[in-house]
Design an enzyme around this catalytic site. Structure first.
Site, short mmCIF file in Angstrom:
data_model
loop_
_atom_site.label_atom_id
_atom_site.label_comp_id
_atom_site.label_asym_id
_atom_site.label_seq_id
_atom_site.Cartn_x
_atom_site.Cartn_y
_atom_site.Cartn_z
N ASN A 190 73.63 2.38 83.74
CA ASN A 190 73.26 3.12 82.53
C ASN A 190 72.01 2.51 81.88
OD1 ASN A 190 75.01 5.28 82.35
ND2 ASN A 190 76.53 4.19 81.12
N ASP A 199 76.10 9.85 83.50
CA ASP A 199 77.09 10.94 83.50
C ASP A 199 77.08 11.68 84.84
OD1 ASP A 199 77.78 10.30 80.93
OD2 ASP A 199 76.71 11.98 80.00
N GLU A 226 84.27 4.25 83.50
CA GLU A 226 83.82 4.40 84.88
C GLU A 226 84.94 4.08 85.87
OE1 GLU A 226 82.67 0.16 83.67
OE2 GLU A 226 82.90 2.12 82.73
#
Length: 309
Positions: A190, A199, A226
């Site tokens: 990320n 995402d 996750e």
């Protein structure tokens, strides 16, 4: 952007109906009445019916009460007792009338019954009424139990199905297995590529995992963040490890770039696997704890691998 599952309009949806009767003539009659609107499947005994429902669950079962070996009442009770078939509505077809017969049908778990000789209009209307209720319930359940980001099952459905599978395996003496998996270095992903890319990464990983949950009663779910879970009822540890190995390979084959990872230049998974034959006084949290311990071991010994106990 959140994704919600797309559903066909009820008017466009044909029901999948299993007709169970030891007399082929009765099956033919039901097929003639219902096949213009629905897809009809057939079984001539209870064992065939149960096997069909487990392999490819229909939307509704039309079940004869009087059959040799395993009668309709026993078939219905068996279906209602199993977590993967308990939600299938059953309509009994019976040649007997009277209060005792009606009470027995309700107690076995039926949603309705029709009497022989079958009146075509009555059969069509009762089948259509219960299919409409089934389709509406399917839509509501799917919306309530689907993860908005990935489109697979959410934690709420996972918890419900784990409880059902645990109790079922307690009664049957079977083994229930669980795979917990975690996207390696997802925070770094990320930070490197942004949350939108993160995402999309989770969506692709979820889809790859769901493909490996091949049986109708297997469940791939987003466990949180996750982390993903795969519930495998009636599965040995060796069988679950095989599924986990395929999952790990499937995610690697996505070849999602991950330059910030020290495991691989592409996104990888760490997976922990556990299997338990539930005892009468055991709690399903033991299974989660064991799988989580193996996931922790996989992450602590290099990531991008499967550990099992």
């Amino acid at each position: 952007m959140n994704r919600t599952p797309a559903f066909p309009r009820q008017a466009d949806r044909r029901g999948r109906i299993l007709v169970v009767d030891d007399q082929p003539t009765n099956i033919m009659v039901a097929n003639q009445i219902l096949s213009p609107e629905h897809d009809i499947f057939m079984a001539t005994n209870g064992e065939q019916a149960i096997a069909f429902c487990r392999a490819t669950p229909p939307d509704l079962v039309l079940l004869d009460v009087e059959m040799p070996d395993m009668n309709g009442m026993d078939v219905c009770r068996h279906l209602k007792d199993a977590p993967d078939t308990g939600g299938i509505p059953v309509i009994f077809v019976t040649g007997h009338q009277g209060q005792e017969q009606e009470i027995a049908c309700w107690e076995a778990g039926a949603v309705d019954f029709v009497t022989k000789p079958v009146i075509p209009a009555t059969l069509r209307n009762r089948v259509n009424a219960h299919l409409t209720l089934k389709f509406q319930a399917d839509q509501l359940r799917s919306l309530a139990f689907t993860d908005g980001l990935t489109g697979i099952a959410n934690r709420r459905l996972f918890d419900e199905r784990l409880d059902q599978a645990w109790r079922h395996c307690q009664r049957s003496g079977a083994t229930v297995a669980l795979i917990l998996s975690d996207v390696d270095h997802f925070k770094k992903y990320n930070d490197c590529y942004g949350r939108s890319a993160g995402d999309e990464c989770l969506r692709q990983v979820a889809a790859a995992l769901q493909v490996q949950a091949q049986r109708p009663y297997d469940l791939a779910a987003r466990f949180g963040g996750e982390e993903f879970a795969c519930l495998l009822p009636e599965t040995s540890l060796a069988g679950a490890v095989s599924v986990a190995i395929r999952m790990e390979a499937a995610v690697r084959e996505l070849r999602i770039e991950h330059a910030a990872s020290d495991v691989s230049p592409c996104v990888t998974l760490s997976l922990g696997v556990a299997a338990i034959e539930p005892e009468a006084d055991a709690d399903f949290r033991q299974l989660i704890e064991r799988a989580d311990a193996q996931l922790y071991l996989a992450k602590g010994t290099g990531r991008g691998r499967v550990c099992a106990v």
